[in-house]
Design a protein around this motif. Structure first.
Motif, mmCIF file in Angstrom:
data_model
loop_
_atom_site.group_PDB
_atom_site.id
_atom_site.type_symbol
_atom_site.label_atom_id
_atom_site.label_comp_id
_atom_site.label_asym_id
_atom_site.label_seq_id
_atom_site.Cartn_x
_atom_site.Cartn_y
_atom_site.Cartn_z
ATOM 1 N N ASN A 69 4.535 21.651 15.004
ATOM 2 C CA ASN A 69 5.294 22.665 14.237
ATOM 3 C C ASN A 69 5.708 22.051 12.930
ATOM 4 N N ILE A 82 5.347 27.223 5.960
ATOM 5 C CA ILE A 82 6.401 26.212 5.966
ATOM 6 C C ILE A 82 5.406 24.648 6.232
ATOM 7 N N TYR A 117 3.472 25.856 9.597
ATOM 8 C CA TYR A 117 3.869 26.949 10.341
ATOM 9 C C TYR A 117 3.730 28.241 9.394
HETATM 10 C C1 LIG Z 1 8.124 26.401 14.316
HETATM 11 O O1 LIG Z 1 8.578 26.525 12.559
HETATM 12 C C2 LIG Z 1 9.237 27.818 12.222
HETATM 13 C C3 LIG Z 1 9.385 27.981 11.007
HETATM 14 O O2 LIG Z 1 10.577 26.873 10.827
HETATM 15 C C4 LIG Z 1 10.149 28.355 13.187
HETATM 16 O O3 LIG Z 1 10.495 29.801 12.791
HETATM 17 C C5 LIG Z 1 9.602 28.525 14.646
HETATM 18 O O4 LIG Z 1 10.808 28.874 15.654
HETATM 19 C C6 LIG Z 1 9.218 26.962 15.185
HETATM 20 N N1 LIG Z 1 8.519 27.200 16.154
HETATM 21 C C7 LIG Z 1 9.019 26.209 17.279
HETATM 22 C C8 LIG Z 1 7.978 26.628 18.552
HETATM 23 O O5 LIG Z 1 9.698 25.633 17.216
#
Ligand SMILES: *[C@@H]1O[C@H](CO)[C@@H](O)[C@H](O)[C@H]1NC(C)=O
Ligand SMILES: *[C@@H]1O[C@H](CO)[C@@H](O)[C@H](O)[C@H]1NC(C)=O
Ligand SMILES: *[C@@H]1O[C@H](CO)[C@@H](O)[C@H](O)[C@H]1NC(C)=O
Ligand SMILES: *[C@@H]1O[C@H](CO)[C@@H](O)[C@H](O)[C@H]1NC(C)=O
Length: 317
Positions: free
Chosen positions: A65, A75, A68
């Protein structure tokens, strides 16, 4: 004959108005959300600036992640959960490069958040195929959260800038040659502290723009709440005319630098590095604790804010 003369007169007036008005550009690319994955690829070099960073490929980035995409948001971040030991290659992070290259164009970067924290070295920049001979243009760049922003050129030998230029920023050097200046290049320091670091983020970011012509390179910045942001920029117009935007923050011209020789087609680059040649070299002067590398290795949580949030990048040609 009379109407013909009228026609000529109207044409001349139109031509004069175009010359006075300056160059117009039309939107040719609007990169948002998952569109970043189409337009950019992930570079995984060993950091050329010797940083405490491990650039990962797209699959790894998405798995962790570190990138994203959602509707209207892209991001890019560095890892903020892993405790590293000295034998690890570095903190996982991202370096993306556009497939397309651009020569004379305008790019507008609408950014909501930029990476901050001790040891961070984020950059939004453009780069030719043969460094430094085809040039480098740093648009948003700095280290250890220290504001304001510094925009800079890095070139081969024999590219100089006059000290007095039509810009609001302050010239930090007139020789743009990378090798002759210890890779300082010819930087321009911004006045507005909301152009970088925590103040950039508390204002919810803003807009950076770069214009490159055969004779000039200009960088502009408006903070999110800056009432002087041109409608063309703030409202994503399809046709723009940068000469109506007012004085740029940074301006470089070809008077003593043959642009055709020093600037090739450029890719757009975004990356987040740690320590290394710049962030590491001035680390303690920036008021940061410990040594840069040890801090980056052992304080993962302090990189929670080491991320870019792009609303989008618009290219005009
Ligand atoms: C991945 O990053 C995004 C943006 O920061 C966040 O909204 C999302 O919850 C994250 N996903 C996970 C699985 O941590
Ligand atoms: C993205 O957001 C815009 C504006 O909020 C909305 O109109 C559009 O339907 C959204 N698209 C998707 C794919 O969610
Ligand atoms: C930006 O301006 C709006 C409207 O004037 C205001 O509500 C908001 O607090 C401002 N935001 C920042 C970060 O200054
Ligand atoms: C400087 O730039 C501004 C805005 O682009 C322009 O209005 C002004 O005429 C320029 N001044 C000089 C001395 O070139």
């Amino acid at each position: 004959m009379k109407s013909f003369n009228h026609y000529i007169a109207a044409l001349l007036l139109w031509m004069i108005s175009r010359v006075l008005a300056g160059q117009t550009y039309s939107k040719s690319l609007d990169i948002t959300g998952a569109g970043f994955y189409n337009e950019f690829f992930f570079e995984t070099p060993r950091d050329p600036t010797h940083g405490r960073v491990e650039y990962v490929d797209q699959q790894t980035a998405q798995q962790h992640n570190l990138t994203y995409a959602s509707n209207g948001t892209f991001i890019l971040r560095a890892d903020y959960t892993t405790y590293l030991t000295p034998s690890d290659p570095g903190r996982k992070s991202v370096r993306i490069k556009s497939h397309k290259q651009f020569s004379t164009y305008v790019a507008i970067f609408d950014i909501r958040h930029m990476p901050v924290g001790c040891g961070t070295w984020p950059a939004v920049w453009t780069l030719g195929n043969d460094w430094p001979n085809q040039g480098e243009i740093d648009i948003l760049e700095g280290v250890n959260s220290v504001s304001p922003n510094i925009a800079s050129l890095h070139t081969g030998s024999n590219c100089h800038m006059p000290p007095a230029r039509n810009m609001t920023g302050q010239s930090m050097g007139q020789d743009c040659a990378a090798y002759e200046t210890g890779n300082d290049g010819c930087g321009v320091q911004f006045v507005d502290h909301a152009s970088f670091g925590d103040l950039f983020n508390t204002a919810q970011g803003g807009w950076y723009a770069v214009e490159r012509t055969t004779s000039d390179i200009k960088v502009y910045f408006w903070s999110r709440n800056d009432s002087s942001v041109p409608h063309q920029v703030g409202w994503s117009y399809d046709i723009i005319e940068p000469d109506t935007w007012g004085q740029p923050v940074a301006a470089w011209s070809n008077e003593k630098c043959d642009f055709a020789n020093h600037f090739g087609p450029h890719s757009i680059m975004v990356n987040i590095a740690f320590c290394g040649d710049w962030a590491g070299a001035v680390y303690s002067q920036s008021g940061c604790p410990d040594t840069c590398e040890n801090f980056v290795d052992t304080n993962p949580g302090s990189f929670y804010h080491a991320y870019f949030d792009f609303s989008g990048i618009r290219i005009y040609t």
